[in-house]
Design an enzyme around this catalytic site. Sequence first.
Site, mmCIF file in Angstrom:
data_model
loop_
_atom_site.group_PDB
_atom_site.id
_atom_site.type_symbol
_atom_site.label_atom_id
_atom_site.label_comp_id
_atom_site.label_asym_id
_atom_site.label_seq_id
_atom_site.Cartn_x
_atom_site.Cartn_y
_atom_site.Cartn_z
ATOM 1 N N GLY A 60 6.604 -12.465 -6.868
ATOM 2 C CA GLY A 60 5.916 -11.197 -6.975
ATOM 3 C C GLY A 60 6.841 -10.076 -7.409
ATOM 4 O O GLY A 60 8.058 -10.150 -7.257
ATOM 5 N N GLY A 62 7.925 -5.902 -7.132
ATOM 6 C CA GLY A 62 8.212 -5.090 -5.960
ATOM 7 C C GLY A 62 9.500 -5.456 -5.267
ATOM 8 O O GLY A 62 9.876 -4.827 -4.278
ATOM 9 N N HIS A 226 8.302 -9.168 2.278
ATOM 10 C CA HIS A 226 7.004 -8.687 1.808
ATOM 11 C C HIS A 226 6.401 -7.624 2.715
ATOM 12 O O HIS A 226 5.189 -7.435 2.739
ATOM 13 C CB HIS A 226 6.026 -9.864 1.671
ATOM 14 C CG HIS A 226 6.459 -10.869 0.676
ATOM 15 N ND1 HIS A 226 7.217 -11.964 1.015
ATOM 16 C CD2 HIS A 226 6.274 -10.934 -0.668
ATOM 17 C CE1 HIS A 226 7.466 -12.679 -0.067
ATOM 18 N NE2 HIS A 226 6.917 -12.072 -1.103
ATOM 19 N N GLY A 414 22.443 20.390 5.924
ATOM 20 C CA GLY A 414 22.253 20.347 7.362
ATOM 21 C C GLY A 414 23.423 19.800 8.142
ATOM 22 O O GLY A 414 23.228 19.166 9.180
ATOM 23 N N SER A 463 34.455 23.859 4.044
ATOM 24 C CA SER A 463 35.006 24.377 5.296
ATOM 25 C C SER A 463 36.444 23.930 5.487
ATOM 26 O O SER A 463 37.298 24.709 5.917
ATOM 27 C CB SER A 463 34.159 23.891 6.478
ATOM 28 O OG SER A 463 32.832 24.347 6.358
#
Length: 609
Positions: A60, A62, A226, A414, A463
Site C-alpha cells: 500500500g 502511505g 498501518h 518557546g 543568549s
Amino acid sequence: MAAKGKKLINTVDNCVDDNLEGYVALNPGVRLLKGHRVVIRADFEEVQNSGKVAVVVGGGSGHEPAFSGYVGKGMLTAAVMGSVFACPPSSEVLVALRAIGKHNPAGCFFVIPNYTGDRLNFGLATERAQGEGIRMATVTVGEDCALTTSDKSAGRRGITGIVVACKIAGALAEDGRSLEDIASIVSNAVSNMATIGVALSPCTVPGFGPSFQLADDEMELGLGAHGEAGVRRLKVVSAKETVEIMLDHMTNPSNKNRLPLQNGDRVAVFINDMGGISQLELNIIAKESIVYLESRGIRVVRAYCAAFVTSQEMAGTHVTVLRLDDVLTCALDAPTQVPGWPRPLLAPGMTDRATPSRLSLDYVETDPTEDAKGGTTLDTEAARCLYAMLSAVCQALVSAESNLNSLDTGCGDGDCGSTLARGAKGVLKELGSVDRPGLPISRPAFLCLRLAAIAESQMGGASGAMGRWTDWVPRGGRVRVAEVGRAGKWVPRGGRVRVVEVGRAGKWVPRGGRVRVAEVGRAGKWVPRGGRVRVVEVGRAGKYGGAEPGDRTMAAERGAEVTARMKARAGRASYVSTSLLQQPDAGAVGVAVWLRAAYKAYLATANKR
C-alpha cells in the site's frame, strides 16, 4: 466522529497518483507504467538483457519511501503500489510481473509482506505469472515480534524487514546470483530478523481521523505499519527505558517470536522513522539501542537510521535487529543508487561500525581567567553576600523556566526559560558551597569571566553569545569611544560602551580600570571577543543613573511590561506578526526576575549583618 486529519493534498481520491507522479518527476531514473501504479527502473530492459534476476515488491501507499523509493540499481527492479494502507489488486501486480519478467529468462524474485490481503493478491498474481511462463520465486516477510504467540493471528507482520529483504535480494541479483540462491538467502535473513515498534501518537489516513487515541502521557508498544494500535499501552518513559523494554520484549525467551541473540553475535540494527518523529529522537534511540545490545555482548557492526517504512505522520519508531553472516553483511554493504536507502558515514578504512571515543584536543580548551590580572578582591562579608545573590538569581531563573517558556511561545520557539535555566543550572553546578565556593566569588572580575564562559557553553543561541559579550576587549588594546552613556554621565557599572574605531586616531579611554562591554566594533564590524578595555573610571559603585538598587529592580519589571507594546526589531520575534505578540518579552521578564532575586538576597544578607 473523529476530526479528519489535515493533509496538503489535492484530493483524497488522487493523492496516491499525485504522489507517484511527483516522485518520478524528482527521480527520472524511474518510470511510471502508463495506466498503472507501477514504478519501474528506467533501464529495466538492460536488467532483462543482462541475465540478472528482477526483484519486485508491492504494498500500500502511505509508507513512503516504501516502496517506490527503493526502485533502482542495487535494489528493486519494480514496485507496485496500492491505495493508502491497502495492497494493490492482483491484476496490477500481474502487470508489474509481466513488465519485468516476461522477457527475463533469469526470472523474478517477489518479496511479499505478510498481510492477508498482500498474500492473497500477490499469490494469485504469482500463480498467473507462472502460468504465463514467467519464472518466479517468492519469500513472505514477517519479522514483527510484538505478538508473543501465533495463535489466533495472521502471523508475524512484515515491517522494516520488508525493506531489508529487498536490499539483500537486490544486492544478490546485481551480483548475478540465481533465483534459487536469492530465495534461500533472503528466507534465511527473515528467520534471523525481528522488529518491535513504539509510538507516541496515531496517524491519519487522508480523508479520515486518527486511527486510535493516546493520552499525552501514554505510548503504544508493538505497532505495525498501518495505524493499528499495538499490543500494550504504557506510560511514556525515557528513551533509554523505552529501548530496554523493546529489546527485552524482542529477545524474551517466553516470546515465541523472539530473536534469540547470544554473546558475540554480529548484528545490524535498523532504526525506522514511522513518519512523525524527529531526527533528534531517532539518534537517541539509535544510541541507546547500540549501547544496550553491546552491554549484552552483541556486536553491532552495522547500524542504519532512516524512514524505511512510514505510517503517514505517526510519531514513533521501529527497531529491527538482523543477525548477520558474511553473505548478508556483503549484501547490506553493496552499493545502490536508490534514494531511500541510507548510507552511514564511516571513517576511512573502516568496515565494521564501532562507536568512536570522544576526540580530545588539548589546544582547543581555554581558561577565561588564565590571563586575567588585577581587579578588586572582596572581603569575606561582601563575598558571602555576592554568593547569596548569585545563588538566588540562579534558583529564581530555574523556577521561572515554565513561565518564561510560555511567554516565549508567541515568537515561535518557546525556549527562553529553558535557555536561561540551563545557564543557571550550569552556574549552580560550579558554584559550590558558601564556605567552599567553586567559582571565584571574592574576585568579581574573574567571576564575570567565568559566568560569561558558563553562559556561552551552557545556554547557546543568542543568549549564550550575548552572555559572552561580558568578556573584555583584548588586554592592552586601545579603543576610541564614540558614546559613553548620556552626555556628562559615566557608563554605569555593567553598562555598554559603543565604539567606532580601534586605532590611534582621536581620544583614547585612559588607562586605570575596566568596563564591561556589550557592543564593540570598528565601522560596523565587531572586534573579536575575549579580553579587556582600559578605562579610568566606571561610574560609582552601587548606583545606576542615581537610582537605588530597589528602584532599578522595579524599573526593570515595569520595563518588561512595556515590551508587550514594542515592535520587535531583532531575533525570532521580528519575523512574527505583531498581532501574535501580545505578551511581555520573555528575555526582559527574565532580567526582571534575576534582578528581583538578587535584590531580595542582598537585603536578606545585609539585614543579618
